[in-house]
Design an enzyme around this catalytic site. Sequence first.
Site, PDB file in Angstrom:
ATOM      1  N   ARG A  42      -1.126  -0.310   4.168  1.00 18.92           N
ATOM      2  CA  ARG A  42      -0.009  -0.490   4.121  1.00 18.92           C
ATOM      3  C   ARG A  42       1.015   0.248   4.707  1.00 18.92           C
ATOM      4  O   ARG A  42       1.886   1.163   4.158  1.00 18.92           O
ATOM      5  CB  ARG A  42       0.539  -0.900   2.572  1.00 18.92           C
ATOM      6  CG  ARG A  42      -0.230  -2.196   2.198  1.00 18.92           C
ATOM      7  CD  ARG A  42       0.299  -2.429   0.587  1.00 18.92           C
ATOM      8  NE  ARG A  42       0.213  -3.880   0.801  1.00 18.92           N
ATOM      9  CZ  ARG A  42       0.495  -4.550  -0.015  1.00 18.92           C
ATOM     10  NH1 ARG A  42       0.776  -4.132  -1.315  1.00 18.92           N
ATOM     11  NH2 ARG A  42       0.435  -6.080  -0.078  1.00 18.92           N
ATOM     12  N   GLN A  97       1.667  -3.090   9.887  1.00 16.13           N
ATOM     13  CA  GLN A  97       2.486  -4.303   9.104  1.00 16.13           C
ATOM     14  C   GLN A  97       2.080  -5.415   9.874  1.00 16.13           C
ATOM     15  O   GLN A  97       1.831  -6.751   9.002  1.00 16.13           O
ATOM     16  CB  GLN A  97       3.858  -3.774   9.242  1.00 16.13           C
ATOM     17  CG  GLN A  97       4.658  -4.507   8.073  1.00 16.13           C
ATOM     18  CD  GLN A  97       5.880  -3.624   7.785  1.00 16.13           C
ATOM     19  OE1 GLN A  97       6.389  -2.971   8.754  1.00 16.13           O
ATOM     20  NE2 GLN A  97       6.493  -4.023   6.671  1.00 16.13           N
ATOM     21  N   ASP A 144      -1.003  -7.493   8.483  1.00 11.83           N
ATOM     22  CA  ASP A 144      -1.163  -7.392   7.148  1.00 11.83           C
ATOM     23  C   ASP A 144      -1.258  -8.933   6.527  1.00 11.83           C
ATOM     24  O   ASP A 144      -0.352  -9.612   6.453  1.00 11.83           O
ATOM     25  CB  ASP A 144       0.032  -6.756   6.469  1.00 11.83           C
ATOM     26  CG  ASP A 144      -0.261  -6.783   4.965  1.00 11.83           C
ATOM     27  OD1 ASP A 144      -1.038  -7.340   4.265  1.00 11.83           O
ATOM     28  OD2 ASP A 144       0.839  -6.144   4.187  1.00 11.83           O
ATOM     29  N   SER A 177      -0.249 -10.193   2.797  1.00 11.24           N
ATOM     30  CA  SER A 177       1.468 -10.190   2.705  1.00 11.24           C
ATOM     31  C   SER A 177       1.502 -11.593   3.294  1.00 11.24           C
ATOM     32  O   SER A 177       2.449 -12.283   2.662  1.00 11.24           O
ATOM     33  CB  SER A 177       2.158  -9.064   3.335  1.00 11.24           C
ATOM     34  OG  SER A 177       1.930  -7.936   2.623  1.00 11.24           O
ATOM     35  N   TYR A 198       0.530  -0.673  -4.328  1.00 12.48           N
ATOM     36  CA  TYR A 198       0.310  -1.213  -5.699  1.00 12.48           C
ATOM     37  C   TYR A 198       0.498  -0.868  -6.940  1.00 12.48           C
ATOM     38  O   TYR A 198       0.678   0.022  -7.032  1.00 12.48           O
ATOM     39  CB  TYR A 198      -1.248  -1.742  -5.276  1.00 12.48           C
ATOM     40  CG  TYR A 198      -1.814  -2.458  -4.206  1.00 12.48           C
ATOM     41  CD1 TYR A 198      -1.660  -3.693  -3.721  1.00 12.48           C
ATOM     42  CD2 TYR A 198      -2.251  -1.653  -2.975  1.00 12.48           C
ATOM     43  CE1 TYR A 198      -2.083  -4.480  -2.706  1.00 12.48           C
ATOM     44  CE2 TYR A 198      -2.746  -2.478  -1.610  1.00 12.48           C
ATOM     45  CZ  TYR A 198      -2.540  -3.832  -1.730  1.00 12.48           C
ATOM     46  OH  TYR A 198      -2.916  -4.442  -0.481  1.00 12.48           O
TER      47      TYR A 198
HETATM   48  P1  NAD Z   1      -0.109  -7.342  -5.622  1.00  7.41           P
HETATM   49  O1  NAD Z   1       0.004  -8.532  -5.075  1.00  7.41           O
HETATM   50  O2  NAD Z   1      -1.071  -6.220  -5.670  1.00  7.41           O
HETATM   51  O3  NAD Z   1       0.931  -7.371  -7.105  1.00  7.41           O
HETATM   52  C1  NAD Z   1       1.821  -8.245  -7.457  1.00  7.41           C
HETATM   53  C2  NAD Z   1       2.836  -7.556  -8.262  1.00  7.41           C
HETATM   54  O4  NAD Z   1       2.399  -7.390  -9.369  1.00  7.41           O
HETATM   55  C3  NAD Z   1       3.138  -6.145  -7.591  1.00  7.41           C
HETATM   56  O5  NAD Z   1       4.637  -5.909  -7.671  1.00  7.41           O
HETATM   57  C4  NAD Z   1       2.559  -5.400  -8.931  1.00  7.41           C
HETATM   58  O6  NAD Z   1       3.543  -4.225  -9.140  1.00  7.41           O
HETATM   59  C5  NAD Z   1       2.906  -6.222  -9.995  1.00  7.41           C
HETATM   60  N1  NAD Z   1       2.047  -5.797 -11.385  1.00  7.41           N
HETATM   61  C6  NAD Z   1       1.016  -5.412 -11.499  1.00  7.41           C
HETATM   62  N2  NAD Z   1       0.879  -5.329 -12.876  1.00  7.41           N
HETATM   63  C7  NAD Z   1       1.790  -5.637 -13.516  1.00  7.41           C
HETATM   64  C8  NAD Z   1       2.078  -5.485 -14.781  1.00  7.41           C
HETATM   65  N3  NAD Z   1       1.520  -5.292 -15.862  1.00  7.41           N
HETATM   66  N4  NAD Z   1       3.424  -5.981 -15.142  1.00  7.41           N
HETATM   67  C9  NAD Z   1       4.334  -6.487 -14.341  1.00  7.41           C
HETATM   68  N5  NAD Z   1       4.129  -6.503 -12.949  1.00  7.41           N
HETATM   69  C10 NAD Z   1       2.721  -6.021 -12.751  1.00  7.41           C
HETATM   70  O7  NAD Z   1       1.390  -6.597  -4.880  1.00  7.41           O
HETATM   71  P2  NAD Z   1       1.964  -6.949  -3.549  1.00  7.41           P
HETATM   72  O8  NAD Z   1       2.681  -8.160  -3.501  1.00  7.41           O
HETATM   73  O9  NAD Z   1       0.841  -6.918  -2.420  1.00  7.41           O
HETATM   74  O10 NAD Z   1       2.705  -5.927  -3.179  1.00  7.41           O
HETATM   75  C11 NAD Z   1       3.133  -4.774  -4.087  1.00  7.41           C
HETATM   76  C12 NAD Z   1       4.307  -3.717  -3.313  1.00  7.41           C
HETATM   77  O11 NAD Z   1       3.702  -3.387  -1.856  1.00  7.41           O
HETATM   78  C13 NAD Z   1       5.534  -4.240  -2.941  1.00  7.41           C
HETATM   79  O12 NAD Z   1       6.273  -3.341  -3.231  1.00  7.41           O
HETATM   80  C14 NAD Z   1       5.555  -4.724  -1.543  1.00  7.41           C
HETATM   81  O13 NAD Z   1       6.894  -4.797  -1.137  1.00  7.41           O
HETATM   82  C15 NAD Z   1       4.628  -3.539  -0.787  1.00  7.41           C
HETATM   83  N6  NAD Z   1       4.355  -3.792   0.135  1.00  7.41           N
HETATM   84  C16 NAD Z   1       4.396  -2.996   1.431  1.00  7.41           C
HETATM   85  C17 NAD Z   1       3.666  -3.111   2.558  1.00  7.41           C
HETATM   86  C18 NAD Z   1       4.139  -2.345   3.707  1.00  7.41           C
HETATM   87  O14 NAD Z   1       4.523  -1.292   3.612  1.00  7.41           O
HETATM   88  N7  NAD Z   1       3.646  -2.651   4.942  1.00  7.41           N
HETATM   89  C19 NAD Z   1       3.073  -4.415   2.961  1.00  7.41           C
HETATM   90  C20 NAD Z   1       3.035  -5.412   1.907  1.00  7.41           C
HETATM   91  C21 NAD Z   1       3.582  -5.008   0.534  1.00  7.41           C
END
Ligand code: NAD
Length: 390
Positions: free
Chosen positions: A128, A133, A136, A139, A235
Amino acid sequence: MIIGVPKESYPGERRVALVPVVIPNLTKAGFKVIVEAGAGSEAGYPDSHYTDKGARIVSGRAEVFSQAEIILQVLCYGSNDVTGKADLPLMRRGQLLIGFLRPLGSVEVLQQIAATGVTSFAVELMPRTTRAQSMDALSSMATLCGYKAVLLAAVTLPKIFPMLTTAAGTITPGRVFVIGAGVAGLQAIATARRLGAVVSAYDMRPAAKEQVQSLGGRFVELAIEAKDAQDARGYGTAQDEGFYAKQRELLARAVAENDVVITTAVVPGKKAPVLITADMVKQMAPGSVIVDLAAERGGNCELTRSGEVITADGVTIIGRINLASQVPYHASQMYARNLTAFLTYLVKDGKPQLDGNDEIVRETMVTRDGEIANARVREFFKLPAEVRSQ
Ligand code: NAD
């Protein structure tokens, strides 16, 4: 190099790994593209659209595998645990295989893939970083799942989402609560808001608060703090059972107060935490809807059945999986763009640059030369560290 796109074989899968619009970019970069007949038809891309853009249509799956040096799939064996195994005898040493591989799923499956000699890349492991990006895919698919989850909830709920002031009285807006405000959750918030719902959301990562609020959602604060809530890759991290028990207790009220609950809470490589118990479902008003986007990973609701829609105490619990496949046109388009960015990065002057010092290559490459060649995957499955002579 020749890129081959087989038709997806997982039952109900409607996406395709490449769409016609990206083919000129690939041709310009020196690739030739062959596509199995009918591969794009369920996503809205007939064979003629591929040939118009310079691809060649090939009649059988075995031909695609035998002619191509790079195979692009959506669900490779690994993530396709139903029909994917049939591809093993078609893979060969040195061939590149790129797609969803479920790299933290089954070590036996990864070993079978490795044994073919294929050099495989799991799009799930894309780092990430800003540079990666555009590649990805996780996403891209999560965005569509979040959108589709809201639509499923909206058509299932016996209420409408927007507030209406009519001659027949005022209708109060639907209330949507999103648990897990990552990529899917944030898109769910945005979609539900556009439909006029009152939206709130919770995530254990404190960083999510600002993102939820910027989309017009109310952030639900719980009197509990996760330990190291976010790992270096962004994550959420696994917490102990005591934390989850406390979360359930504190979430009960918010769950009961909402018409729709969309859950997306997952931790890479782990079973999803149960955040909604059967008792909490009982407290919801009849007609309420839960869409459990974590269904495939065990579900965030105790009653969720993966792949199914059930009703318990008047509440509909939607555990359908692979929702991105329900919007196959745009899912394929986004995925194809992610793969094109990855391929043009990976292959230079007709040669794959399998440089272990490159972060993107190192993180995504799962098998090479008959071995599982990924340090994170080896560590996850407690395999001894690989010793490479080069
Ligand atoms: P994910 O699909 O792994 O998880 C979904 C969400 O569930 C996450 O936000 C996680 O914090 C939450 N979660 C896990 N356990 C939990 C619990 N017990 N209670 C409440 N919430 C819980 O995550 P995702 O959607 O792939 O993204 C996670 C983060 O990464 C986000 O902030 C996203 O913006 C970021 N991200 C960054 C990039 C990048 O920089 N290129 C790309 C994609 C995502």
